[in-house]
Scaffold this motif. Structure first.
Motif, mmCIF file in Angstrom:
data_model
loop_
_atom_site.group_PDB
_atom_site.id
_atom_site.type_symbol
_atom_site.label_atom_id
_atom_site.label_comp_id
_atom_site.label_asym_id
_atom_site.label_seq_id
_atom_site.Cartn_x
_atom_site.Cartn_y
_atom_site.Cartn_z
ATOM 1 N N ILE A 91 -8.795 1.907 -6.580
ATOM 2 C CA ILE A 91 -8.579 0.788 -5.672
ATOM 3 C C ILE A 91 -7.671 1.263 -4.556
ATOM 4 O O ILE A 91 -6.950 2.240 -4.695
ATOM 5 N N ASN A 92 -7.700 0.593 -3.448
ATOM 6 C CA ASN A 92 -6.789 0.871 -2.337
ATOM 7 C C ASN A 92 -6.683 2.362 -2.007
ATOM 8 O O ASN A 92 -5.641 2.979 -2.164
ATOM 9 N N GLY A 93 -7.781 2.938 -1.590
ATOM 10 C CA GLY A 93 -7.762 4.337 -1.189
ATOM 11 C C GLY A 93 -7.867 5.314 -2.342
ATOM 12 O O GLY A 93 -7.429 6.454 -2.237
ATOM 13 N N GLY A 94 -8.436 4.900 -3.455
ATOM 14 C CA GLY A 94 -8.650 5.808 -4.568
ATOM 15 C C GLY A 94 -7.589 5.774 -5.649
ATOM 16 O O GLY A 94 -7.743 6.416 -6.677
ATOM 17 N N MET A 95 -6.504 5.038 -5.445
ATOM 18 C CA MET A 95 -5.475 4.953 -6.476
ATOM 19 C C MET A 95 -6.009 4.110 -7.642
ATOM 20 O O MET A 95 -6.723 3.144 -7.429
ATOM 21 N N LYS A 96 -5.638 4.504 -8.860
ATOM 22 C CA LYS A 96 -6.134 3.822 -10.050
ATOM 23 C C LYS A 96 -4.988 3.214 -10.845
ATOM 24 O O LYS A 96 -3.926 3.812 -10.959
ATOM 25 N N PRO A 97 -5.236 2.037 -11.443
ATOM 26 C CA PRO A 97 -4.258 1.541 -12.414
ATOM 27 C C PRO A 97 -4.265 2.495 -13.610
ATOM 28 O O PRO A 97 -5.298 3.039 -13.967
ATOM 29 N N ASP A 98 -3.133 2.712 -14.209
ATOM 30 C CA ASP A 98 -2.995 3.730 -15.237
ATOM 31 C C ASP A 98 -3.065 3.120 -16.633
ATOM 32 O O ASP A 98 -2.072 2.635 -17.162
ATOM 33 N N PHE A 99 -4.244 3.168 -17.231
ATOM 34 C CA PHE A 99 -4.413 2.615 -18.571
ATOM 35 C C PHE A 99 -3.771 3.497 -19.632
ATOM 36 O O PHE A 99 -3.612 3.081 -20.773
ATOM 37 N N CYS A 157 4.727 -5.348 -18.364
ATOM 38 C CA CYS A 157 4.928 -5.530 -16.915
ATOM 39 C C CYS A 157 6.162 -4.763 -16.436
ATOM 40 O O CYS A 157 6.110 -4.070 -15.413
ATOM 41 N N ILE A 158 7.246 -4.871 -17.187
ATOM 42 C CA ILE A 158 8.476 -4.159 -16.817
ATOM 43 C C ILE A 158 8.239 -2.649 -16.880
ATOM 44 O O ILE A 158 8.648 -1.905 -15.987
ATOM 45 N N GLY A 159 7.576 -2.205 -17.931
ATOM 46 C CA GLY A 159 7.283 -0.773 -18.076
ATOM 47 C C GLY A 159 6.410 -0.241 -16.954
ATOM 48 O O GLY A 159 6.630 0.861 -16.439
ATOM 49 N N THR A 160 5.412 -1.009 -16.551
ATOM 50 C CA THR A 160 4.539 -0.594 -15.453
ATOM 51 C C THR A 160 5.311 -0.555 -14.142
ATOM 52 O O THR A 160 5.120 0.341 -13.321
ATOM 53 N N LEU A 161 6.207 -1.500 -13.951
ATOM 54 C CA LEU A 161 7.065 -1.508 -12.764
ATOM 55 C C LEU A 161 7.950 -0.259 -12.732
ATOM 56 O O LEU A 161 8.057 0.416 -11.696
ATOM 57 N N VAL A 162 8.558 0.071 -13.857
ATOM 58 C CA VAL A 162 9.387 1.282 -13.941
ATOM 59 C C VAL A 162 8.538 2.519 -13.675
ATOM 60 O O VAL A 162 8.923 3.408 -12.902
ATOM 61 N N SER A 163 7.376 2.571 -14.287
ATOM 62 C CA SER A 163 6.493 3.723 -14.122
ATOM 63 C C SER A 163 6.091 3.928 -12.667
ATOM 64 O O SER A 163 6.170 5.039 -12.140
ATOM 65 N N GLY A 164 5.653 2.867 -12.024
ATOM 66 C CA GLY A 164 5.240 2.971 -10.621
ATOM 67 C C GLY A 164 6.381 3.381 -9.716
ATOM 68 O O GLY A 164 6.222 4.203 -8.812
ATOM 69 N N THR A 165 7.559 2.831 -9.980
ATOM 70 C CA THR A 165 8.730 3.161 -9.167
ATOM 71 C C THR A 165 9.125 4.623 -9.339
ATOM 72 O O THR A 165 9.368 5.330 -8.356
ATOM 73 N N VAL A 166 9.177 5.082 -10.581
ATOM 74 C CA VAL A 166 9.549 6.480 -10.843
ATOM 75 C C VAL A 166 8.499 7.430 -10.276
ATOM 76 O O VAL A 166 8.830 8.442 -9.644
ATOM 77 N N PHE A 167 7.221 7.104 -10.473
ATOM 78 C CA PHE A 167 6.156 7.976 -9.970
ATOM 79 C C PHE A 167 6.216 8.102 -8.453
ATOM 80 O O PHE A 167 6.207 9.207 -7.907
ATOM 81 N N LEU A 168 6.246 6.963 -7.764
ATOM 82 C CA LEU A 168 6.270 7.006 -6.300
ATOM 83 C C LEU A 168 7.530 7.675 -5.770
ATOM 84 O O LEU A 168 7.471 8.463 -4.819
ATOM 85 N N SER A 169 8.670 7.376 -6.372
ATOM 86 C CA SER A 169 9.920 7.999 -5.932
ATOM 87 C C SER A 169 9.860 9.508 -6.089
ATOM 88 O O SER A 169 10.235 10.256 -5.183
ATOM 89 N N THR A 170 9.377 9.962 -7.234
ATOM 90 C CA THR A 170 9.270 11.402 -7.478
ATOM 91 C C THR A 170 8.298 12.049 -6.512
ATOM 92 O O THR A 170 8.602 13.084 -5.909
ATOM 93 N N ALA A 171 7.136 11.451 -6.352
ATOM 94 C CA ALA A 171 6.114 12.033 -5.490
ATOM 95 C C ALA A 171 6.554 12.074 -4.028
ATOM 96 O O ALA A 171 6.338 13.071 -3.328
ATOM 97 N N LEU A 191 2.848 1.681 -0.621
ATOM 98 C CA LEU A 191 2.175 2.070 -1.860
ATOM 99 C C LEU A 191 2.578 1.164 -3.023
ATOM 100 O O LEU A 191 1.763 0.862 -3.890
ATOM 101 N N PHE A 192 3.822 0.736 -3.028
ATOM 102 C CA PHE A 192 4.293 -0.148 -4.089
ATOM 103 C C PHE A 192 3.502 -1.454 -4.085
ATOM 104 O O PHE A 192 3.024 -1.908 -5.125
ATOM 105 N N VAL A 193 3.332 -2.040 -2.913
ATOM 106 C CA VAL A 193 2.606 -3.307 -2.807
ATOM 107 C C VAL A 193 1.114 -3.122 -3.062
ATOM 108 O O VAL A 193 0.485 -3.921 -3.758
ATOM 109 N N LEU A 194 0.538 -2.037 -2.536
ATOM 110 C CA LEU A 194 -0.907 -1.835 -2.643
ATOM 111 C C LEU A 194 -1.353 -1.313 -4.007
ATOM 112 O O LEU A 194 -2.496 -1.554 -4.410
ATOM 113 N N VAL A 195 -0.483 -0.588 -4.709
ATOM 114 C CA VAL A 195 -0.911 0.035 -5.958
ATOM 115 C C VAL A 195 -0.118 -0.463 -7.170
ATOM 116 O O VAL A 195 -0.708 -0.844 -8.171
#
Length: 174
Positions: free
Chosen positions: A26-34, A109-123, A136-140
């Motif tokens: 979704i949104n440019g190829g980014m995927k939700p992380d199952f 939900c909290i875990g996914t929020l932490v994951s997305g924040t850590v991933f984007l910050s690191t990247a 990216l936070f809003v779109l992905v």
């Protein structure tokens, strides 16, 4: 750590990998992380440090291998490892309630929020990925929170029923 638990954790990771591969971007190829959803289920089933460490590292490596984000391998490993222990900490704080579905969905939900924040910050900050964090936070990340919560809401009770019918020793059967 017994073999039955290792097999169940590897099955959860395998299912997460398959879901991650077949779900379109979704949104440019980014995927939700199952893989996250399955990692959270594994942590709820086996809330012990060894299992959390194994789940965090293995989901990070597999997510990194299939990542469509440029330079996403290392951020995935860091993200899943940090998220696994944050989620584990929350489970320990809420021990009496963590396996109840509404609480577990909120934790997801909290875990996914932490994951997305850590991933984007690191990247973005460590590896210099050319992207804007907020965008990216809003779109992905925000859609991923909703998708992971819905997936968890559907999958967790099914796995819980299967576990109770089997001879696995987990936090659900203890």
């Amino acid at each position: 750590m017994n073999t039955k638990n290792l097999v169940l954790m590897s099955l959860l990771i395998g299912v997460g990998a398959v879901l991650y591969i077949i779900i379109p971007g979704i949104n440019g190829g980014m995927k939700p992380d199952f893989m996250l959803t399955m990692m959270f289920i594994g942590i709820l089933l086996f809330p012990e440090v060894k299992s959390v460490f194994l789940l965090g590292i293995s989901t990070g490596v597999i997510s990194g291998l299939f990542s469509t984000f440029p330079g996403g391998f290392v951020p995935n490993i860091i993200d899943k490892s940090v998220t696994a222990f944050v989620f584990f900490g929350l489970v320990l704080l809420l021990t009496k309630f963590a396996n109840k579905l509404p609480v577990a969905v909120v934790l997801t939900c909290i875990g996914t929020l932490v994951s997305g924040t850590v991933f984007l910050s690191t990247a973005i900050f460590v590896f210099g990925a050319g992207a804007v964090f907020g965008e990216l936070f809003v779109l992905v990340v925000l859609p991923a929170i909703v998708i992971n919560a819905v997936a968890f809401f559907i999958i967790y009770p099914i796995i819980g029923k299967l576990i109770k019918r089997s001879k696995f020793e987990t936090a659900l059967t203890a």
